[in-house]
Design a protein around this motif. Structure first.
Motif, PDB file in Angstrom:
ATOM      1  N   TYR A 146       0.806  -1.221   0.000  1.00  0.00           N
ATOM      2  CA  TYR A 146       0.000   0.000   0.000  1.00  0.00           C
ATOM      3  C   TYR A 146       0.844   1.278   0.000  1.00  0.00           C
ATOM      4  N   ALA A 147       2.116   1.145  -0.264  1.00  0.00           N
ATOM      5  CA  ALA A 147       2.982   2.323  -0.389  1.00  0.00           C
ATOM      6  C   ALA A 147       4.062   2.012  -1.411  1.00  0.00           C
ATOM      7  N   TYR A 148       4.638   3.052  -1.998  1.00  0.00           N
ATOM      8  CA  TYR A 148       5.656   2.858  -3.033  1.00  0.00           C
ATOM      9  C   TYR A 148       6.721   3.938  -2.900  1.00  0.00           C
ATOM     10  N   GLU A 149       7.928   3.585  -3.311  1.00  0.00           N
ATOM     11  CA  GLU A 149       9.074   4.505  -3.215  1.00  0.00           C
ATOM     12  C   GLU A 149       9.383   5.082  -4.600  1.00  0.00           C
ATOM     13  N   VAL A 150       9.610   6.403  -4.616  1.00  0.00           N
ATOM     14  CA  VAL A 150       9.990   7.091  -5.858  1.00  0.00           C
ATOM     15  C   VAL A 150      11.083   8.097  -5.534  1.00  0.00           C
ATOM     16  N   ASN A 151      12.242   7.933  -6.135  1.00  0.00           N
ATOM     17  CA  ASN A 151      13.338   8.911  -5.981  1.00  0.00           C
ATOM     18  C   ASN A 151      13.669   9.239  -4.515  1.00  0.00           C
ATOM     19  N   GLY A 152      13.602   8.219  -3.658  1.00  0.00           N
ATOM     20  CA  GLY A 152      13.959   8.440  -2.255  1.00  0.00           C
ATOM     21  C   GLY A 152      12.817   8.892  -1.373  1.00  0.00           C
ATOM     22  N   SER A 153      11.639   9.118  -1.958  1.00  0.00           N
ATOM     23  CA  SER A 153      10.440   9.448  -1.183  1.00  0.00           C
ATOM     24  C   SER A 153       9.469   8.271  -1.222  1.00  0.00           C
ATOM     25  N   VAL A 154       8.626   8.166  -0.181  1.00  0.00           N
ATOM     26  CA  VAL A 154       7.660   7.069  -0.100  1.00  0.00           C
ATOM     27  C   VAL A 154       6.259   7.661   0.018  1.00  0.00           C
ATOM     28  N   TYR A 155       5.322   7.152  -0.810  1.00  0.00           N
ATOM     29  CA  TYR A 155       3.950   7.654  -0.810  1.00  0.00           C
ATOM     30  C   TYR A 155       2.957   6.535  -0.507  1.00  0.00           C
ATOM     31  N   PHE A 156       1.891   6.898   0.191  1.00  0.00           N
ATOM     32  CA  PHE A 156       0.810   5.952   0.484  1.00  0.00           C
ATOM     33  C   PHE A 156      -0.138   5.905  -0.704  1.00  0.00           C
ATOM     34  N   ASP A 157      -0.512   4.712  -1.127  1.00  0.00           N
ATOM     35  CA  ASP A 157      -1.371   4.528  -2.302  1.00  0.00           C
ATOM     36  C   ASP A 157      -2.838   4.604  -1.878  1.00  0.00           C
ATOM     37  N   VAL A 158      -3.402   5.791  -1.967  1.00  0.00           N
ATOM     38  CA  VAL A 158      -4.774   6.025  -1.500  1.00  0.00           C
ATOM     39  C   VAL A 158      -5.787   5.289  -2.368  1.00  0.00           C
ATOM     40  N   ASN A 159      -5.595   5.278  -3.678  1.00  0.00           N
ATOM     41  CA  ASN A 159      -6.553   4.596  -4.561  1.00  0.00           C
ATOM     42  C   ASN A 159      -6.666   3.110  -4.237  1.00  0.00           C
ATOM     43  N   LYS A 160      -5.520   2.462  -4.021  1.00  0.00           N
ATOM     44  CA  LYS A 160      -5.555   1.031  -3.688  1.00  0.00           C
ATOM     45  C   LYS A 160      -6.253   0.816  -2.357  1.00  0.00           C
ATOM     46  N   TYR A 161      -5.957   1.689  -1.389  1.00  0.00           N
ATOM     47  CA  TYR A 161      -6.593   1.569  -0.071  1.00  0.00           C
ATOM     48  C   TYR A 161      -8.109   1.724  -0.195  1.00  0.00           C
ATOM     49  N   ALA A 162      -8.535   2.706  -0.996  1.00  0.00           N
ATOM     50  CA  ALA A 162      -9.965   2.995  -1.131  1.00  0.00           C
ATOM     51  C   ALA A 162     -10.739   1.858  -1.805  1.00  0.00           C
ATOM     52  N   GLU A 163     -10.031   0.947  -2.480  1.00  0.00           N
ATOM     53  CA  GLU A 163     -10.701  -0.196  -3.104  1.00  0.00           C
ATOM     54  C   GLU A 163     -11.283  -1.145  -2.054  1.00  0.00           C
ATOM     55  N   GLY A 164     -10.629  -1.192  -0.883  1.00  0.00           N
ATOM     56  CA  GLY A 164     -11.089  -2.145   0.130  1.00  0.00           C
ATOM     57  C   GLY A 164     -11.513  -1.537   1.449  1.00  0.00           C
ATOM     58  N   TYR A 165     -11.289  -0.235   1.604  1.00  0.00           N
ATOM     59  CA  TYR A 165     -11.585   0.413   2.886  1.00  0.00           C
ATOM     60  C   TYR A 165     -12.318   1.732   2.649  1.00  0.00           C
ATOM     61  N   ALA A 195      -4.174  12.100  -4.875  1.00  0.00           N
ATOM     62  CA  ALA A 195      -4.607  11.971  -3.483  1.00  0.00           C
ATOM     63  C   ALA A 195      -3.573  11.261  -2.600  1.00  0.00           C
ATOM     64  N   ASP A 196      -2.554  10.648  -3.189  1.00  0.00           N
ATOM     65  CA  ASP A 196      -1.536   9.953  -2.391  1.00  0.00           C
ATOM     66  C   ASP A 196      -0.807  10.947  -1.490  1.00  0.00           C
ATOM     67  N   PHE A 197      -0.423  10.487  -0.310  1.00  0.00           N
ATOM     68  CA  PHE A 197       0.275  11.383   0.617  1.00  0.00           C
ATOM     69  C   PHE A 197       1.627  10.787   1.006  1.00  0.00           C
ATOM     70  N   ALA A 198       2.533  11.653   1.386  1.00  0.00           N
ATOM     71  CA  ALA A 198       3.912  11.244   1.675  1.00  0.00           C
ATOM     72  C   ALA A 198       4.036  10.616   3.057  1.00  0.00           C
ATOM     73  N   LEU A 199       4.709   9.473   3.097  1.00  0.00           N
ATOM     74  CA  LEU A 199       5.093   8.849   4.364  1.00  0.00           C
ATOM     75  C   LEU A 199       6.526   9.242   4.729  1.00  0.00           C
ATOM     76  N   TRP A 200       7.337   9.454   3.684  1.00  0.00           N
ATOM     77  CA  TRP A 200       8.747   9.828   3.867  1.00  0.00           C
ATOM     78  C   TRP A 200       9.148  10.703   2.688  1.00  0.00           C
ATOM     79  N   LYS A 201       9.890  11.763   2.958  1.00  0.00           N
ATOM     80  CA  LYS A 201      10.320  12.648   1.878  1.00  0.00           C
ATOM     81  C   LYS A 201      11.843  12.680   1.790  1.00  0.00           C
ATOM     82  N   LYS A 202      12.341  12.609   0.571  1.00  0.00           N
ATOM     83  CA  LYS A 202      13.780  12.749   0.348  1.00  0.00           C
ATOM     84  C   LYS A 202      14.185  14.179   0.724  1.00  0.00           C
ATOM     85  N   ALA A 203      15.299  14.299   1.450  1.00  0.00           N
ATOM     86  CA  ALA A 203      15.767  15.624   1.878  1.00  0.00           C
ATOM     87  C   ALA A 203      16.622  16.256   0.799  1.00  0.00           C
ATOM     88  N   PRO A 204      16.240  17.429   0.288  1.00  0.00           N
ATOM     89  CA  PRO A 204      17.107  18.141  -0.657  1.00  0.00           C
ATOM     90  C   PRO A 204      18.362  18.624   0.077  1.00  0.00           C
TER      91      PRO A 204
END
Length: 498
Positions: A146-165, A195-204
């Motif tokens: 339910y989350a994915y990493e992109v370029n050092g940041s991690v986002y929560f997958d809201v669409n996938k979550y909304a399919e079951g919750y 709608a996805d939100f950040a769980l972790w952000k890469k620090a510039p």
């Protein structure tokens, strides 16, 4: 009316009977301040509200574990505004180390809470003190898909979550509407969905606050800290989660989603939200630049303030309105609260000193019955969604009876000995123990006067030597501790203790 405690559950949108998970024990989590600046009047409302909630739960005999966090990193994603780490940016602005600034504003927050007579929470965890727990929870959410990493940041997958919750149930928002209205925020192009939100952000490179993680150096998102800390100290499912109504979305909605995935079930039994304090009908907040800080309230040093207001006046002003109703700021309302608070406190002090003539039966049975009804209703009102406004109204009904007995308009034996004893207890329990009120007068002893006079002399000497750094430091440190200096036109210095 039932003697059981019922209150409004924001999640189900109805009043429900309170039943704690563990009999006799309550786990209460309240979202604390983001310490990137001084707390303001809008912040005072949730902390006074939930102070009364935990006081009343203790009054009912519960053992309460009250957890209120400090957000000292990672508060960077808010609806409708650009992504920003408030602590990091304010530290740059004030030319301070982030943790130096955090410590400064945390101390100011604690000072304000003490002036309001708020009880300390049992545990006050910080976001920076729980990075490991947050990383661990993020790893679990990724593992569960339910989350994915992109370029050092991690986002929560809201669409996938909304399919079951039921995403959006707490705030009443439909996901499709959110996708239409969400603004383009920093890092938006990295997300799979708006709608996805950040769980972790890469620090510039310029970011001061950073920690090592499996995804590189970065810092936690805003929402994950509360999920990690509440579950650590209250368990995967706990009784009550509180906060301001403005936190329902995105903060609390995101908490529910990430905790549900991490633990396999919803995290909270009862959600409680206080309404906003408004000024000219608009929410008071730093983002709108219409706020009044606590120190400004207590000193009167703000353009919209006609005078300084005692912390107990502010507390009383907040409790005179039900916590789920909006409360609009006005000098008139605060001035009326000052008179009202003084009147109630004077009645309280008066009744405690009075001695009943000792008759077992009431000389005025009708009045005796009415007084007992007003006192009994105080408990009923608190059991009906913590209605402090109605409790205060009933204490005002009892006040003329007390004043009447003192002045002779009401016969000394009008009330039975039992009713009179209960009247004393009712004022003590409700005004002091549950509503948390104190006398408006502040004692100033001779030793304190002498110490302050010495500090004022040292400051005056520093100003003469043009050592303005020392002069300002003395003034600011005293202000942090509730001692406000005022340079008078005649060259003297006066002070007030809040």
């Amino acid at each position: 009316m039932t003697h059981d405690l019922h209150f409004y559950n924001s999640y189900t949108r109805q009043k429900e009977k309170f039943e704690s998970i563990t009999p006799g024990h309550v786990g209460l989590y309240v979202c604390g301040p983001t310490v990137s600046g001084e707390s303001h009047l809008g912040h005072a409302r949730p902390y006074i509200t939930f102070d009364v909630v935990q006081r009343y739960l203790r009054h009912l005999g519960y053992k309460v574990r009250y957890v209120r966090n400090i957000t000292d990193a990672g508060h960077f994603e808010e609806e409708g505004r650009d992504a920003i780490d408030k602590v990091n940016e304010k530290a740059k602005l004030e030319k301070m180390e982030p943790m130096e600034m955090v410590h400064k504003y945390t101390n100011l927050f604690h000072h304000g809470m003490r002036l309001f007579n708020n009880d300390d929470p049992a545990i006050e965890p910080t976001a920076t003190g729980h990075i490991i727990e947050q990383i661990s929870m993020i790893e679990t959410i990724i593992e569960r898909g339910y989350a994915y990493e992109v370029n050092g940041s991690v986002y929560f997958d809201v669409n996938k979550y909304a399919e079951g919750y039921p995403y959006g149930k707490l705030s009443g928002r439909i996901l499709e509407d959110q996708l239409e209205t969400t603004r383009e925020l920093d890092g938006q192009d990295e997300k799979r969905n708006k709608a996805d939100f950040a769980l972790w952000k890469k620090a510039p490179p310029e970011h001061l606050m950073r920690w090592k993680s499996p995804w590189g150096e970065g810092f936690p998102g805003w929402h994950i800290e509360c999920s990690a800390m509440s579950s650590k100290y209250l368990g995967e499912v706990f009784d009550i989660h509180g906060g301001g109504m403005d936190l329902q979305f995105p903060h609390h909605e995101s908490e529910i989603a990430q905790s549900t995935i991490a633990h396999g079930h919803a995290p909270v039994r009862y959600w409680m939200h206080n309404n906003m304090i408004t000024i000219n009908g608009k929410k008071m907040g730093k983002s709108y630049n219409n706020f009044i800080t606590l120190s400004q309230l207590f000193s009167g040093d703000h353009p919209v303030l006609e005078q300084a207001y005692h912390p107990m006046v502010v507390r009383f002003y907040i409790l005179q309105t039900h916590y789920r109703s909006t409360l609009d700021f006005s000098n008139e309302a605060l001035q009326a609260s000052e008179k009202a608070a003084r009147r109630l406190w004077e009645a309280h002090e008066l009744v405690q000193k009075m001695v009943h003539p000792g008759n077992d039966t009431a000389g005025d049975p009708k009045l005796d019955e009415q007084v007992n009804t007003w006192m009994r209703e105080c408990t009923e009102f608190m059991n009906d969604d913590f209605n402090t406004a109605k409790v205060i109204a009933n204490l005002f009904e009892l006040t003329p009876v007390i004043n009447g007995i003192k002045g002779g308009q009401v016969k000394a034996g009008a009330l039975s000995a039992a009713t009179f004893a209960l009247l004393k207890v009712t004022f003590k329990v409700f005004l002091e123990d549950i509503l948390g009120m104190q006398a408006l007068q502040v004692a100033q002893n001779n030793k304190m006067d002498q110490v302050l006079s010495l500090l004022i002399e040292i400051r005056a000497d520093a100003k003469k030597r043009k050592d303005f750094a020392t002069s300002d430091q003395i003034r600011n440190k005293l202000a942090e501790n509730g001692v406000l200096l005022k340079d008078e036109k005649d060259g003297t210095v006066s002070y007030s203790i809040e």
